[in-house]
Structure formats: C-alpha cells, structure tokens
Design a protein around this motif. Structure first.
Motif, mmCIF file in Angstrom:
data_model
loop_
_atom_site.group_PDB
_atom_site.id
_atom_site.type_symbol
_atom_site.label_atom_id
_atom_site.label_comp_id
_atom_site.label_asym_id
_atom_site.label_seq_id
_atom_site.Cartn_x
_atom_site.Cartn_y
_atom_site.Cartn_z
ATOM 1 N N LEU A 181 3.052 -2.926 -0.027
ATOM 2 C CA LEU A 181 1.928 -2.053 0.276
ATOM 3 C C LEU A 181 2.443 -0.621 0.318
ATOM 4 C CD1 LEU A 181 -0.943 -1.349 1.290
ATOM 5 C CD2 LEU A 181 -0.136 -1.878 3.610
ATOM 6 N N LEU A 182 1.880 0.241 -0.529
ATOM 7 C CA LEU A 182 2.316 1.620 -0.613
ATOM 8 C C LEU A 182 1.150 2.549 -0.310
ATOM 9 C CD1 LEU A 182 3.713 -0.110 -3.114
ATOM 10 C CD2 LEU A 182 4.701 2.090 -3.674
ATOM 11 N N THR A 183 1.466 3.795 0.015
ATOM 12 C CA THR A 183 0.457 4.842 0.117
ATOM 13 C C THR A 183 0.737 5.882 -0.953
ATOM 14 O OG1 THR A 183 1.815 5.939 1.816
ATOM 15 C CG2 THR A 183 0.011 4.537 2.569
ATOM 16 N N ASP A 184 -0.337 6.351 -1.609
ATOM 17 C CA ASP A 184 -0.151 7.376 -2.632
ATOM 18 C C ASP A 184 -0.302 8.756 -2.006
ATOM 19 O OD1 ASP A 184 -2.855 7.820 -2.302
ATOM 20 O OD2 ASP A 184 -3.442 7.025 -4.260
ATOM 21 N N VAL A 185 -0.287 9.795 -2.831
ATOM 22 C CA VAL A 185 -0.312 11.163 -2.294
ATOM 23 C C VAL A 185 -1.653 11.497 -1.651
ATOM 24 C CG1 VAL A 185 1.447 12.015 -3.870
ATOM 25 C CG2 VAL A 185 -0.968 12.062 -4.571
ATOM 26 N N GLU A 186 -2.692 10.718 -1.955
ATOM 27 C CA GLU A 186 -3.994 10.913 -1.332
ATOM 28 C C GLU A 186 -4.179 10.006 -0.117
ATOM 29 O OE1 GLU A 186 -6.876 10.280 -4.373
ATOM 30 O OE2 GLU A 186 -6.351 12.091 -5.480
ATOM 31 N N ARG A 187 -3.106 9.361 0.299
ATOM 32 C CA ARG A 187 -3.085 8.430 1.442
ATOM 33 C C ARG A 187 -3.926 7.187 1.184
ATOM 34 N NH1 ARG A 187 1.267 9.354 3.236
ATOM 35 N NH2 ARG A 187 0.752 8.135 5.088
ATOM 36 N N LYS A 188 -4.153 6.870 -0.069
ATOM 37 C CA LYS A 188 -4.841 5.637 -0.419
ATOM 38 C C LYS A 188 -3.814 4.511 -0.525
ATOM 39 C CE LYS A 188 -8.564 7.954 -2.924
ATOM 40 N NZ LYS A 188 -9.523 7.738 -1.838
ATOM 41 N N ARG A 189 -4.254 3.298 -0.178
ATOM 42 C CA ARG A 189 -3.334 2.168 -0.135
ATOM 43 C C ARG A 189 -3.328 1.401 -1.454
ATOM 44 N NH1 ARG A 189 -6.611 2.312 4.187
ATOM 45 N NH2 ARG A 189 -5.680 3.009 6.143
ATOM 46 N N LEU A 190 -2.145 0.978 -1.848
ATOM 47 C CA LEU A 190 -1.976 0.183 -3.053
ATOM 48 C C LEU A 190 -1.200 -1.075 -2.695
ATOM 49 C CD1 LEU A 190 -0.831 2.989 -5.510
ATOM 50 C CD2 LEU A 190 -3.028 1.794 -5.587
ATOM 51 N N VAL A 191 -1.664 -2.202 -3.155
ATOM 52 C CA VAL A 191 -0.962 -3.463 -2.950
ATOM 53 C C VAL A 191 -0.373 -3.883 -4.293
ATOM 54 C CG1 VAL A 191 -1.144 -5.867 -2.228
ATOM 55 C CG2 VAL A 191 -2.556 -4.130 -1.110
#
Length: 245
Positions: free
Chosen positions: A120-130
């Motif tokens: 689980l990561l966060t991108d530069v817009e603080r959106k979550r990616l699984v």
C-alpha cells in the motif's frame, strides 16, 4: 514489463509519452526499469479494505486468489520515484515522501504461488494505491526489492539527520533516538540491543538476552524497512548516527 520485446501500438506510445511527461514534471530523473503489476486505487477506507481482503482471500483449494491476479498496471521506476499507470490515470510516487505498508501472508502449502504480497503506497496527492506483487509474473521480486531499497535510500539520510539534531524519530508509535529505542513503557538503550528481528507479524528487539515485542503489527508500520535500517545504524554505534552515515 520484462521479457521479449513486443511491437508497440499507438496506444502504447501515447501512454509512454504521458508517463514521460508526468515524470518530467515531477522531476523524477532517469527511467530505470518498467514492470507490470496488479493495482487498485481505492477511493475510500472501505474500498481500501475491500481491495486488501480481495487480494488476501483464499480460493477453495487453499491458495490465495491474488496469486492468479492478472497485471493491469504499468510501473515505471525512476531515480527519484515511480509512476503507476492504472485505469487511464498516472500516479506519481516520490521515494522521499511516500509511505509504504507491506502485508505478506502465506498459506501452509509448499507452492511459492501461495504467498500474497501486498504493498500500500501513497502518491504525491496522498491518494492510496494497492499493488500486488504476483509471483506468477516473474519480476515481482525485482520491483518490490527496488521499491524498498529506493525508499530507504531516499528517507534514511533525513531520519539520521533528525537523530543528529537530538530529535525523536517515530514509526507508528515506535521511537528512536541516538541513545534508545522505545515503545510505550519500553525503553531500551542501544548498547544493550543485540538483535532486531520479526516474529508473528511483529518487530522484536533482543536486549540483554531477552526478546521484546515492540510496536503494532508490522503491516501497520509505514516504511518498516526504513525503521529497521535506521535501527541498525543506531545499533552499530553513536558515531555512525552522528555522522549521518
């Protein structure tokens, strides 16, 4: 996306151009590698938990359903971060600011495909990616290893500098200084720390011949690999921490 080179379609060229432009605007530097993965971008916490449950679910034969998940995303790794292209959108992840949570589950079967690896990561817009590292893809181990290595390389110097300034550095309640590591009422001086490991999904610290469980579950600690690298620097001696090395 590894393996034999295949002819690029017009859509491939357009996607590559969009990825390159996005990476350029974010100043991620030189592209280093490209991989395929299974990705989800949940919009809510409920969606996040559904995605993780779906990737961790077992099929009737006892294996994890995620082992058969088909890649639907393109990962491009750069010097300073990565892009994740999924469902027509390009997410920018910077190694120096992202929070990475890693969940690993293994069934009792002997097959390596029974392992579910979820990031689980966060991108530069603080959106979550699984992201799911599918063992059947062949290159999953490579990109997840590079992700952990790159994030550690990007974030460890700042953490060491904070310690050098006399600050406490926190990882989900676990704190470190140049003199101690602690969690709640537990406070252990570095000269007594013999080993930092993991058991039953938790970090453990062996000090004075006694093993202590420390912190919440590893899957809830952001960038736990940075924590372990920082702890090893502290355990190696105060001079290494003070020099920021």
């Amino acid at each position: 996306m590894t393996g034999p080179t295949t002819p690029r379609t017009c859509d491939d060229e357009l996607l590559l151009a969009r990825i390159s432009a996005a990476a350029g605007r974010a100043r991620l530097g030189k592209r280093l590698a490209t991989y395929a993965a299974t990705a989800y971008r949940p919009r809510t916490w409920a969606g996040l938990h559904r995605a993780i449950r779906r990737l961790s679910a077992r099929a009737p034969d006892g294996r994890y359903r995620a082992a058969g998940a088909h890649p639907n995303a393109r990962l491009d790794l750069y010097e300073g971060g990565m892009t994740v292209a999924v469902k027509g959108r390009i997410h920018i992840v910077r190694y120096d600011t992202t929070a990475v949570f890693r969940r690993s589950r293994r069934s009792r079967g002997p097959s390596p495909f029974d392992t579910a690896l979820i990031h689980l990561l966060t991108d530069v817009e603080r959106k979550r990616l699984v992201l799911h590292a599918n063992p059947e893809g062949g290159d999953a181990e490579a990109w997840q290893h590079e992700l952990r290595r790159a994030v550690t390389r990007a974030q460890l110097p700042a953490a060491l500098a904070a310690l050098h300034r006399g600050e406490r550095v926190f990882f989900a309640g676990i704190w470190l200084t140049t003199e101690h590591i602690g969690f709640r009422d537990l406070c252990l001086p570095w000269p007594q720390v013999q080993r930092i490991g993991m058991s039953g999904g938790f970090l453990t610290v062996t000090a004075g011949g006694r093993r202590h469980r420390i912190g919440p579950e590893v899957s809830t600690i952001p960038n736990v690999f940075v924590l372990r690298a920082l702890a090893e620097c502290c355990r190696a001696g105060g001079s290494g921490v003070a020099d920021g090395g």
